[in-house]
Write an enzyme that holds these catalytic residues in place. Structure first.
Site, mmCIF file in Angstrom:
data_model
loop_
_atom_site.group_PDB
_atom_site.id
_atom_site.type_symbol
_atom_site.label_atom_id
_atom_site.label_comp_id
_atom_site.label_asym_id
_atom_site.label_seq_id
_atom_site.Cartn_x
_atom_site.Cartn_y
_atom_site.Cartn_z
ATOM 1 C CE LYS A 281 12.689 -32.927 20.753
ATOM 2 N NZ LYS A 281 12.667 -31.464 20.438
ATOM 3 C CD GLU A 367 10.224 -18.001 13.772
ATOM 4 O OE1 GLU A 367 8.981 -18.051 13.864
ATOM 5 O OE2 GLU A 367 10.954 -18.988 13.950
ATOM 6 N NE ARG A 395 5.685 -19.178 9.827
ATOM 7 C CZ ARG A 395 5.505 -20.297 10.527
ATOM 8 N NH1 ARG A 395 5.429 -20.239 11.841
ATOM 9 N NH2 ARG A 395 5.435 -21.479 9.935
HETATM 10 C C1 LIG Z 1 8.899 -21.261 12.103
HETATM 11 C C2 LIG Z 1 9.931 -22.190 12.716
HETATM 12 N N1 LIG Z 1 10.794 -21.701 13.637
HETATM 13 C C3 LIG Z 1 11.731 -22.512 14.181
HETATM 14 C C4 LIG Z 1 11.819 -23.819 13.807
HETATM 15 C C5 LIG Z 1 12.919 -24.706 14.365
HETATM 16 N N2 LIG Z 1 12.330 -25.826 15.142
HETATM 17 C C6 LIG Z 1 12.190 -27.031 14.627
HETATM 18 S S1 LIG Z 1 11.512 -28.103 15.699
HETATM 19 C C7 LIG Z 1 11.428 -26.903 16.906
HETATM 20 C C8 LIG Z 1 10.882 -27.208 18.257
HETATM 21 C C9 LIG Z 1 9.503 -27.770 18.135
HETATM 22 O O1 LIG Z 1 9.025 -28.074 19.433
HETATM 23 P P1 LIG Z 1 7.736 -28.978 19.549
HETATM 24 O O2 LIG Z 1 6.690 -28.470 18.619
HETATM 25 O O3 LIG Z 1 7.402 -29.040 20.965
HETATM 26 O O4 LIG Z 1 8.183 -30.386 18.973
HETATM 27 P P2 LIG Z 1 9.117 -31.488 19.688
HETATM 28 O O5 LIG Z 1 10.475 -31.332 19.026
HETATM 29 O O6 LIG Z 1 9.117 -31.221 21.132
HETATM 30 O O7 LIG Z 1 8.466 -32.804 19.341
HETATM 31 C C10 LIG Z 1 11.917 -25.709 16.435
HETATM 32 C C11 LIG Z 1 12.011 -24.460 17.224
HETATM 33 C C12 LIG Z 1 10.903 -24.282 12.831
HETATM 34 N N3 LIG Z 1 10.933 -25.557 12.367
HETATM 35 N N4 LIG Z 1 9.972 -23.456 12.323
#
Ligand SMILES: Cc1ncc(C[n+]2csc(CCOP(=O)(O)OP(=O)(O)O)c2C)c(N)n1
Ligand SMILES: CC(=O)[C@@H](O)[C@H](O)COP(=O)(O)O
Ligand SMILES: [Mg+2]
Length: 641
Positions: A281, A367, A395
C-alpha cells in the site's frame, strides 16, 4: 514541473494498451503512478490503496478485454488508476468534488464500472452474480473481482466464496494482499495470508521471478512460477477447500509475473480461481510508504515533500470529543469496553486503545460480528460501546434488532459520521440511523447538537444499563463551545429550550441547531418571534416539551440531519396520537431529501438538501402563508450576516 507521460498519453482507454510489450507496460505503470500522485495531491482522497494496485490495474486492463470482461473493485477506493486508464483521466482532478468524479467505482459514471462500491467486501458476491448471469446466457467472457486483505475480514466475502465454490462456474478473484486495512490488519486471516506469503516457496519464487524472467522468455518463467506455486507445500489452502483453485502468492508489482499469470488464469480451465497478489500500500511514493497509514486517506499535499495541507485547526472533532469522554468514563468504570470494525482512527478508539489496550477490540471489517460481540459483552455484564459509522452500522442492522434490541441488552452505539459527510458522497452518508434505530422498542436514541452535548450523551449512555442506547454525531469539528469542568449526564427523554419566542417554534435534532438559531435570528429581525428547542432525544421523545411547543405556537418546524421516517415522523406520530394536530397547528418536518446525494462539501450538500438557515426560515414563512418575497428578504439578510 509539468508531468510528462508519453506512454500514458497514448492510452485513452484499455484497448489502446492491449498490444503493449511488457516494457511499454512498465513505462505505462510508472507514468500512471506519477499521474495518480499528482492528481490526488490537488484533490485529496484515497491515495495509498491506488498506488498499491498500479501494476495490477495495468496488467488487468492489458490482459482482459474490459469492459466486455467484467472487472469489479472491492470498496473502490483504489480505483483512481483504473479511472485514469478508462477514459476519465481528463476528469480525475475533479475527484470527490461537487459535480466531479466519485471517489469510488460507480455504474452511472462509466461502462468500466460495472458495479458500484464503497462499502467493503461486496465484490465477490457481485462478481458471482455477473458470472452466473453470463453462464445462464451462455456468454463467453471473464468476470474478475479484486478484493483486499482487509476486506477479506468480512463474512460476506466467505458467504460469496462458499456459494461460488458450490456453483463451480468460472470466476476470477484477485486477493490484493498488502497486509494493511486502514490500520494494520487484524484477525486470524491476516496471519494466514502472512503465512502464505512468508512461505519458503514465495521467497524463492521472488528470486526466481527476478532472475529467471530475465534469462528465459517471460511466459516460460511465469508458467513455471504458477506451476511451482500450485504444487507447493502450501497446497490445500483455505481457498482450495472452498472450491477455488489457488494461484500465488505472486509479486503484485512485477509485471513479468502478473501478465503471464493473469493470461494463464484467463485462458485456464473452468471453475473459480483465486490469485493471491502481494502488493505494498502506498507503493512508489516515499511519503506514503513511510507513513503508518500508507496515506490511506489524504488531504491535498505537496508532491515533493509529501506534506499534507493542515486542516485549519479550530475546535476538536466530534470524534475526539467522544473518545476523550469515553476514556473519562472508562477511568471511573472498568466494565466500559469499546469495539471498532476496522476504523480505530476514524472512530477515535485508537486513543481509547492507547489508554486501555485490553479493553479496545478491533474486530476488522465485520460490523455484524461487532454488534453481536457487543451484545455478548453486555449480556455478560460489561458496558460495551460499539463505535461504528452510521453508514457502516447498516451492515449490522439485523444484529441490532435481533441480538441487542429484542433481548434489551445495554449495548451503547456511538454513531459517528451521522448526517451528510461530504467528499465520500452518498455511500457514506449517515442518513438512516434515526429511522432504523428509532423504530426499535426500548432504544434510547440521542443526537448531539454540540460537543458539550456529545460528552453528556456519552456519560448518559454509560449509565443506561437496562436497555440499548445510541448517540449520533457528525463528521468534522465541533462548534467551539466551552467545555464545563463537570460533564453531567442528561435526564433521559428531556429536550431543552435554547431560545424563547412566541409565534414560530423550531425543534432541532442534532447539529442543525446552529442553523436553526441563525434562522430564528433572521425571522425575529423580520418581526417573527421564534422559539428554538433542542430535542436531544429522538427516542424517547420529550412529549411534554413538544406538546407545549405545539400548543403555544402557530408554526412548528422539525429539523434533522436524517432521511424521512425519522425524528420528524416520530414527532408527527406522537402529536397525532395526542390530538395535537386537531387544532390547526401548522407543522413542517424538514429532513434530508428523498434522493441519494452525490459528493460535495458538507455545506453545499446541506444547501442542496434544503437544511440550512435560509431554508428553515423560508419554510416557517411558507407555513404562515407568506410569499417568496419574505423568504428572499430573509435569505438576503442571512447572506449578508
Ligand atoms: C463495510 C465497511 N466497513 C468499513 C469500511 C471502511 N474502509 C474503507 S477501506 C477499508 C480498509 C480496506 O482494506 P483492504 O480491503 O485491505 O484494502 P486496502 O486499503 O488495503 O487496499 C476500510 C475498513 C468500508 N468501506 N466498508
Ligand atoms: C474508503 C472508506 O470507506 C474509508 O476510508 C472512509 O472514506 C473513511 O471516512 P472518513 O474520512 O470520514 O473517516
Ligand atoms: Mg489491504
Amino acid at each position: 514541473m509539468a508531468l510528462t507521460t508519453p506512454t500514458l498519453d497514448q492510452v485513452r482507454e484499455p484497448s489502446d494498451m492491449r498490444n503493449f510489450s511488457i516494457d511499454q507496460l512498465r513505462k505505462l505503470a510508472d507514468e500512471l503512478r506519477a499521474e495518480t500522485i499528482d492528481a490526488v495531491s490537488v484533490t485529496g482522497g484515497h491515495l495509498g490503496a491506488g498506488l498499491g494496485v498500479v501494476e495490477l490495474t495495468t496488467a488487468l486492463h492489458h490482459v482482459f478485454d474490459t469492459p466486455r470482461d467484467t472487472l469489479i473493485w472491492d470498496v473502490g477506493h483504489q480505483c483512481y488508476p483504473h479511472k485514469i486508464l478508462t477514459g476519465r483521466r481528463d476528469r480525475i482532478r475533479t475527484l470527490r468534488q461537487g459535480g466531479g468524479l466519485s471517489g469510488f467505482t460507480k455504474r452511472a459514471e462509466s461502462e468500466y464500472d460495472p458495479f458500484g462500491a464503497a462499502h467493503a467486501s461486496t465484490s465477490i458476491s457481485a462478481a458471482l452474480g455477473f458470472a452466473v448471469g453470463r453462464d445462464l446466457k451462455h456468454e463467453d467472457r471473464n468476470v474478475i473481482a479484486v478484493i483486499g486483505d482487509g476486506s477479506m475480514s468480512a463474512g460476506m466475502a466467505y458467504e460469496a466464496m462458499n456459494n461460488a465454490g458450490h456453483i463451480g462456474g468460472r470466476l476470477i478473484v484477485i486477493l490484493n494482499d498488502n497486509d494493511m486495512s486502514i490500520a494494520p490488519p487484524v484477525g486470524a486471516m491476516s496471519h494466514y495470508f502472512a503465512r502464505l506469503v512468508s512461505s519458503k516457496s514465495y521467497r524463492s519464487l521472488r528470486k526466481l521471478g527476478k532472475g529467471v524472467a530475465k534469462a528465459l522468455h517471460v511466459e516460460e518463467a511465469a508458467r513455471r512460477a504458477e506451476e511451482y506455486m500450485r504444487g507447493m507445500a502450501m497446497g490445500g489452502t483455505l481457498f482450495e477447500e472452498m472450491g477455488f483453485r489457488y494461484v500465488g502468492p505472486i509479486d503484485g508489482h512485477d509485471l513479468d509475473q502478473l501478465v503471464p499469470v493473469l493470461r494463464n488464469v484467463r485462458d485456464g480451465d473452468n471453475g473459480p480461481v483465486l490469485v493471491h497478489v502481494v502488493t505494498q500500500k502506498g507503493k512508489g511514493y516515499a511519503p506514503a510508504e513511510a507513513a503508518d497509514d500508507k496515506y490511506h486517506g489524504v488531504a491535498k499535499f505537496n508532491v515533493v515533500t509529501g506534506e499534507q495541507q493542515k486542516s485549519k485547526g479550530g475546535p476538536p472533532s466530534y470524534t475526539k470529543v467522544f473518545a476523550q469522554q469515553l476514556i473519562r468514563e472508562a477511568e471511573k468504570d472498568d466494565s466500559v469496553v469499546a469495539i471498532t470494525a476496522a476504523m480505530p482512527g476514524g472512530t477515535g478508539l485508537d486513543l481509547f486503545g492507547e489508554r486501555f489496550p485490553d479493553r479496545m477490540f478491533d474486530v476488522g471489517i465485520a460490523e455484524q460480528h461487532a454488534v453481536t460481540f457487543a451484545a455478548g459483552l453486555a449480556a455478560d455484564g460489561m458496558k460495551p460501546f460499539a463505535a461504528i459509522y452510521s453508514t457502516f452500522l447498516q451492515r449490522g442492522y439485523d444484529q441490532v434488532v435481533h441480538d441487542v434490541a429484542i433481548q434489551n441488552l445495554p449495548v451503547r452505539f456511538a454513531i459517528d459520521r451521522a448526517g451528510l459527510v461530504g467528499a465520500d458522497g452518498c455511500t457514506h452518508a449517515g442518513s438512516f440511523d434515526v429511522g432504523y434505530l428509532g423504530q426499535l422498542p426500548g432504544m434510547v436514541l440521542m443526537a448531539a447538537a454540540d460537543e458539550v452535548e456529545l460528552s453528556r450523551m456519552v456519560a448518559t449512555a454509560t449509565q443506561i444499563d437496562d436497555r440499548p442506547s445510541a448517540f449520533r454525531y457528525p463528521r468534522g469539528n465541533g462548534t467551539g463551545i466551552g467545555m464545563p469542568d463537570v460533564i453531567e449526564p442528561l435526564e433521559i427523554g428531556r429536550g431543552r429550550i435554547v431560545r424563547e419566542g412566541s409565534r414560530i417554534a423550531i425543534l432541532s435534532l442534532g447539529t442543525r441547531l446552529g442553523e436553526s438559531l441563525k434562522a430564528a435570528d433572521a425571522l425575529a429581525a423580520q418581526g417573527f418571534s421564534t422559539t428554538v428547542a433542542d430535542a436531544r432525544f429522538a427516542k424517547p421523545l420529550d412529549e411534554d416539551l413538544i406538546l407545549r411547543l405545539a400548543r403555544e405556537h402557530e408554526v412548528l418546524i422539525t429539523v434533522e440531519e436524517g432521511a424521512r421516517g425519522g425524528f420528524g415522523a416520530f414527532v408527527l406520530h406522537m402529536l397525532a396520537e395526542k390530538g395535537a394536530l386537531d387544532r390547526g397547528l401548522k407543522i413542517r418536518t424538514m429532513t434530508l431529501p428523498d434522493v441519494f446525494q452525490d459528493q460535495d462539501t458538507p455545506f453545499n450538500m446541506y444547501e442542496e438538501a434544503g437544511l440550512n438557515a435560509r431554508h428553515i426560515a423560508a419554510r416557517a414563512l411558507e407555513a404562515m402563508g407568506h410569499d417568496e418575497a419574505a423568504a428572499e428578504r430573509i435569505a438576503a439578510a442571512l447572506a449578508a450576516s
